[in-house]
Design a protein around this motif. Structure first.
Motif, PDB file in Angstrom:
ATOM      1  N   GLY A  93       0.810  -1.216   0.000  1.00 47.29           N
ATOM      2  CA  GLY A  93       0.000   0.000   0.000  1.00 47.29           C
ATOM      3  C   GLY A  93       0.841   1.262   0.000  1.00 47.29           C
ATOM      4  O   GLY A  93       0.611   2.171  -0.812  1.00 47.29           O
ATOM      5  N   LEU A  94       1.821   1.330   0.880  1.00 49.40           N
ATOM      6  CA  LEU A  94       2.693   2.508   0.944  1.00 49.40           C
ATOM      7  C   LEU A  94       3.600   2.592  -0.274  1.00 49.40           C
ATOM      8  O   LEU A  94       3.976   3.686  -0.688  1.00 49.40           O
ATOM      9  CB  LEU A  94       3.523   2.487   2.230  1.00 49.40           C
ATOM     10  N   CYS A  95       3.958   1.446  -0.837  1.00 50.15           N
ATOM     11  CA  CYS A  95       4.761   1.445  -2.073  1.00 50.15           C
ATOM     12  C   CYS A  95       4.023   2.206  -3.162  1.00 50.15           C
ATOM     13  O   CYS A  95       4.598   3.059  -3.845  1.00 50.15           O
ATOM     14  CB  CYS A  95       5.042   0.012  -2.505  1.00 50.15           C
ATOM     15  N   LYS A  96       2.741   1.917  -3.321  1.00 53.96           N
ATOM     16  CA  LYS A  96       1.927   2.611  -4.322  1.00 53.96           C
ATOM     17  C   LYS A  96       1.735   4.078  -3.960  1.00 53.96           C
ATOM     18  O   LYS A  96       1.916   4.966  -4.791  1.00 53.96           O
ATOM     19  CB  LYS A  96       0.561   1.926  -4.459  1.00 53.96           C
ATOM     20  N   MET A  97       1.358   4.343  -2.690  1.00 55.94           N
ATOM     21  CA  MET A  97       1.010   5.693  -2.283  1.00 55.94           C
ATOM     22  C   MET A  97       2.196   6.645  -2.359  1.00 55.94           C
ATOM     23  O   MET A  97       2.080   7.775  -2.857  1.00 55.94           O
ATOM     24  CB  MET A  97       0.447   5.693  -0.859  1.00 55.94           C
ATOM     25  N   VAL A  98       3.349   6.201  -1.877  1.00 54.58           N
ATOM     26  CA  VAL A  98       4.544   7.049  -1.878  1.00 54.58           C
ATOM     27  C   VAL A  98       4.924   7.446  -3.302  1.00 54.58           C
ATOM     28  O   VAL A  98       5.209   8.613  -3.589  1.00 54.58           O
ATOM     29  CB  VAL A  98       5.718   6.326  -1.181  1.00 54.58           C
ATOM     30  N   ASN A  99       4.887   6.478  -4.219  1.00 59.12           N
ATOM     31  CA  ASN A  99       5.277   6.778  -5.595  1.00 59.12           C
ATOM     32  C   ASN A  99       4.236   7.607  -6.336  1.00 59.12           C
ATOM     33  O   ASN A  99       4.583   8.462  -7.149  1.00 59.12           O
ATOM     34  CB  ASN A  99       5.574   5.474  -6.344  1.00 59.12           C
ATOM     35  N   VAL A 100       2.951   7.378  -6.041  1.00 57.17           N
ATOM     36  CA  VAL A 100       1.897   8.213  -6.636  1.00 57.17           C
ATOM     37  C   VAL A 100       2.035   9.649  -6.153  1.00 57.17           C
ATOM     38  O   VAL A 100       1.899  10.598  -6.934  1.00 57.17           O
ATOM     39  CB  VAL A 100       0.497   7.654  -6.304  1.00 57.17           C
ATOM     40  N   PHE A 101       2.329   9.840  -4.860  1.00 56.45           N
ATOM     41  CA  PHE A 101       2.555  11.181  -4.323  1.00 56.45           C
ATOM     42  C   PHE A 101       3.719  11.871  -5.042  1.00 56.45           C
ATOM     43  O   PHE A 101       3.633  13.056  -5.377  1.00 56.45           O
ATOM     44  CB  PHE A 101       2.858  11.105  -2.822  1.00 56.45           C
ATOM     45  N   MET A 102       4.786  11.126  -5.294  1.00 56.23           N
ATOM     46  CA  MET A 102       5.965  11.704  -5.945  1.00 56.23           C
ATOM     47  C   MET A 102       5.669  12.062  -7.402  1.00 56.23           C
ATOM     48  O   MET A 102       6.068  13.126  -7.880  1.00 56.23           O
ATOM     49  CB  MET A 102       7.146  10.736  -5.843  1.00 56.23           C
ATOM     50  N   ILE A 103       4.951  11.179  -8.101  1.00 53.03           N
ATOM     51  CA  ILE A 103       4.594  11.443  -9.499  1.00 53.03           C
ATOM     52  C   ILE A 103       3.624  12.614  -9.594  1.00 53.03           C
ATOM     53  O   ILE A 103       3.789  13.537 -10.408  1.00 53.03           O
ATOM     54  CB  ILE A 103       3.974  10.188 -10.147  1.00 53.03           C
ATOM     55  N   MET A 104       2.599  12.607  -8.742  1.00 53.42           N
ATOM     56  CA  MET A 104       1.624  13.697  -8.733  1.00 53.42           C
ATOM     57  C   MET A 104       2.289  15.030  -8.453  1.00 53.42           C
ATOM     58  O   MET A 104       1.998  16.045  -9.094  1.00 53.42           O
ATOM     59  CB  MET A 104       0.548  13.445  -7.665  1.00 53.42           C
ATOM     60  N   SER A 105       3.184  15.029  -7.489  1.00 53.60           N
ATOM     61  CA  SER A 105       3.898  16.257  -7.120  1.00 53.60           C
ATOM     62  C   SER A 105       4.729  16.773  -8.287  1.00 53.60           C
ATOM     63  O   SER A 105       4.770  17.985  -8.537  1.00 53.60           O
ATOM     64  CB  SER A 105       4.806  15.987  -5.914  1.00 53.60           C
ATOM     65  N   GLY A 106       5.366  15.861  -9.019  1.00 54.28           N
ATOM     66  CA  GLY A 106       6.159  16.266 -10.177  1.00 54.28           C
ATOM     67  C   GLY A 106       5.306  16.930 -11.246  1.00 54.28           C
ATOM     68  O   GLY A 106       5.645  18.007 -11.745  1.00 54.28           O
ATOM     69  N   TYR A 107       4.185  16.294 -11.588  1.00 53.18           N
ATOM     70  CA  TYR A 107       3.276  16.871 -12.582  1.00 53.18           C
ATOM     71  C   TYR A 107       2.717  18.210 -12.112  1.00 53.18           C
ATOM     72  O   TYR A 107       2.669  19.190 -12.864  1.00 53.18           O
ATOM     73  CB  TYR A 107       2.107  15.914 -12.864  1.00 53.18           C
ATOM     74  N   CYS A 108       2.264  18.246 -10.862  1.00 52.75           N
ATOM     75  CA  CYS A 108       1.627  19.459 -10.340  1.00 52.75           C
ATOM     76  C   CYS A 108       2.628  20.611 -10.263  1.00 52.75           C
ATOM     77  O   CYS A 108       2.286  21.762 -10.573  1.00 52.75           O
ATOM     78  CB  CYS A 108       1.046  19.168  -8.961  1.00 52.75           C
ATOM     79  N   SER A 109       3.861  20.328  -9.866  1.00 58.04           N
ATOM     80  CA  SER A 109       4.889  21.371  -9.788  1.00 58.04           C
ATOM     81  C   SER A 109       5.211  21.941 -11.165  1.00 58.04           C
ATOM     82  O   SER A 109       5.269  23.160 -11.346  1.00 58.04           O
ATOM     83  CB  SER A 109       6.169  20.809  -9.153  1.00 58.04           C
ATOM     84  N   ILE A 110       5.410  21.048 -12.129  1.00 58.24           N
ATOM     85  CA  ILE A 110       5.824  21.510 -13.449  1.00 58.24           C
ATOM     86  C   ILE A 110       4.713  22.311 -14.124  1.00 58.24           C
ATOM     87  O   ILE A 110       4.967  23.337 -14.762  1.00 58.24           O
ATOM     88  CB  ILE A 110       6.275  20.324 -14.337  1.00 58.24           C
ATOM     89  N   TYR A 111       3.452  21.880 -13.937  1.00 59.69           N
ATOM     90  CA  TYR A 111       2.370  22.622 -14.580  1.00 59.69           C
ATOM     91  C   TYR A 111       1.988  23.882 -13.797  1.00 59.69           C
ATOM     92  O   TYR A 111       1.423  24.816 -14.378  1.00 59.69           O
ATOM     93  CB  TYR A 111       1.173  21.713 -14.835  1.00 59.69           C
ATOM     94  N   SER A 112       2.323  23.934 -12.517  1.00 56.63           N
ATOM     95  CA  SER A 112       2.209  25.192 -11.778  1.00 56.63           C
ATOM     96  C   SER A 112       3.216  26.196 -12.316  1.00 56.63           C
ATOM     97  O   SER A 112       2.916  27.388 -12.454  1.00 56.63           O
ATOM     98  CB  SER A 112       2.436  24.958 -10.280  1.00 56.63           C
ATOM     99  N   LEU A 113       4.422  25.720 -12.635  1.00 60.36           N
ATOM    100  CA  LEU A 113       5.435  26.597 -13.239  1.00 60.36           C
ATOM    101  C   LEU A 113       5.007  27.064 -14.624  1.00 60.36           C
ATOM    102  O   LEU A 113       5.309  28.195 -15.027  1.00 60.36           O
ATOM    103  CB  LEU A 113       6.783  25.871 -13.307  1.00 60.36           C
ATOM    104  N   VAL A 114       4.307  26.193 -15.351  1.00 62.45           N
ATOM    105  CA  VAL A 114       3.766  26.592 -16.659  1.00 62.45           C
ATOM    106  C   VAL A 114       2.775  27.736 -16.479  1.00 62.45           C
ATOM    107  O   VAL A 114       2.835  28.758 -17.191  1.00 62.45           O
ATOM    108  CB  VAL A 114       3.089  25.396 -17.364  1.00 62.45           C
ATOM    109  N   LEU A 115       1.860  27.596 -15.520  1.00 60.74           N
ATOM    110  CA  LEU A 115       0.878  28.652 -15.254  1.00 60.74           C
ATOM    111  C   LEU A 115       1.559  29.947 -14.809  1.00 60.74           C
ATOM    112  O   LEU A 115       1.162  31.043 -15.222  1.00 60.74           O
ATOM    113  CB  LEU A 115      -0.119  28.186 -14.183  1.00 60.74           C
ATOM    114  N   ILE A 116       2.586  29.818 -13.976  1.00 64.36           N
ATOM    115  CA  ILE A 116       3.316  31.004 -13.495  1.00 64.36           C
ATOM    116  C   ILE A 116       4.011  31.716 -14.649  1.00 64.36           C
ATOM    117  O   ILE A 116       3.980  32.947 -14.739  1.00 64.36           O
ATOM    118  CB  ILE A 116       4.339  30.600 -12.407  1.00 64.36           C
ATOM    119  N   SER A 117       4.631  30.958 -15.554  1.00 64.77           N
ATOM    120  CA  SER A 117       5.342  31.575 -16.675  1.00 64.77           C
ATOM    121  C   SER A 117       4.376  32.289 -17.625  1.00 64.77           C
ATOM    122  O   SER A 117       4.675  33.384 -18.120  1.00 64.77           O
ATOM    123  CB  SER A 117       6.164  30.523 -17.439  1.00 64.77           C
ATOM    124  N   ILE A 118       3.189  31.689 -17.852  1.00 62.87           N
ATOM    125  CA  ILE A 118       2.181  32.339 -18.705  1.00 62.87           C
ATOM    126  C   ILE A 118       1.620  33.580 -18.019  1.00 62.87           C
ATOM    127  O   ILE A 118       1.468  34.634 -18.647  1.00 62.87           O
ATOM    128  CB  ILE A 118       1.047  31.353 -19.046  1.00 62.87           C
TER     129      ILE A 118
END
Length: 314
Positions: A93-118
């Motif tokens: 369970g934690l194997c899935k959750m920890v990695n999903v959190f890391m992947i989600m954070s990566g996507y959310c961070s990069i697209y937040s930077l996209v919004l900031i740059s625009i």
């Protein structure tokens, strides 16, 4: 690239890192975790406690700070995984959750930077004509879309990430795709959506903003200083982003090209990649500390909000 070995089709390439590497990685990850949580929670606290409603730019900055928190909350588990020489002790369970959190954070961070740059492009290049596009409501909708998209794009990790026990009784938390086509499809989709497309958008709008500020006729010393500061911040933010993100994703691209037989890597090259892969990943997570410094702390308006909140607390 899980475990302690790398492999080519022709030969087995063995590499065992020096023992202190695991301990150094463990403490590095924990330090990043503590600093990142302190900085980003501080940003969110200041923006939430301030009496005035947040502007569109501040909403995007809040989203960037919030986007780093899932990654930072997952880092202690990953640090323990590293110090145990990639022996996963926390279950499926934690194997899935920890990695999903890391992947989600990566996507959310990069697209937040996209919004900031625009948003920064619209604010500095078209401050009046595009003001409606910078309304707080639209900014909140944009942030919500980013979170939903980030979760959807992390679903493959939720499905295929699992705990695997090898013949030597080692237990690893790894991605276990059902077939080669699914693996390559997910890898290519991820590198396109989390790196190539966003980096193109961020670079495009950052350079357009930089060019507009350079070519704009400026009157007055104070206006010139503000434009110069904005220009330097744009260049610094873009360079930090490229330096922190490119090494990791170049490793992933090389790995994909090797798997589809576009590149034939020698054993020494694979060992070099294995040495530099964790370093590039640690450089990427360092952005969770740099983001609040670059995008928030250096801002005059943010420092003003901190002073106003400090006065109210006295």
């Amino acid at each position: 690239m899980d475990g302690n070995q790398t492999k080519t089709n022709a030969s087995l390439c063995l590499y065992w890192p020096i023992e202190w590497h695991y301990l150094a990685s463990y403490w590095y990850i924990l330090v990043i975790c503590v600093l990142g949580i302190v900085f980003n929670v501080f940003v969110l606290t200041v923006l939430c406690l301030h009496k005035k409603a947040c502007t569109a730019a501040e909403i995007y900055l809040s989203n960037l700070a919030a986007a780093d928190l899932p990654l930072l909350s997952a880092l202690p588990f990953w640090a323990q995984y590293v110090v145990k020489v990639f022996e996963w002790p926390f279950g499926r369970g934690l194997c899935k959750m920890v990695n999903v959190f890391m992947i989600m954070s990566g996507y959310c961070s990069i697209y937040s930077l996209v919004l900031i740059s625009i948003d920064r492009y619209l604010a500095l290049v078209f401050p009046l004509s595009h003001e409606r596009l910078r309304r707080p409501l639209l900014a909140k909708v944009g942030c919500l879309v980013v979170w939903v998209l980030s979760f959807v794009l992390s679903v493959p990790d939720l499905i295929y990430r699992d705990v695997k026990i090898y013949s030597d009784n080692s237990t690893v938390c790894t991605i276990n795709y059902p077939n080669y086509a699914t693996e390559m499809g997910c890898e290519i989709m991820q590198i396109m959506l989390i790196f190539i497309i966003p980096i193109f958008i961020i670079s495009f709008y950052s350079l357009k903003t930089f060019q507009a500020l350079r070519n704009r006729p400026i009157e007055g010393v104070s206006v010139q200083k503000r434009a110069k500061k904005a220009t330097l911040l744009i260049v610094a933010a873009l360079l930090v982003f490229l330096i922190c993100w490119i090494p990791f994703h170049m490793m992933v691209i090389i790995y994909i090209l090797e798997n589809v037989n576009v590149l034939m890597l020698t054993c020494n090259t694979l060992i070099f990649m294995y040495v530099w892969y964790p370093i590039s990943m640690y450089l990427k997570i360092f952005t969770s500390v740099l983001n609040p410094i670059l995008y928030v702390f250096v801002g005059k308006n943010f420092r003003k909000k901190v002073k106003e909140i400090s006065k109210c607390q006295k």
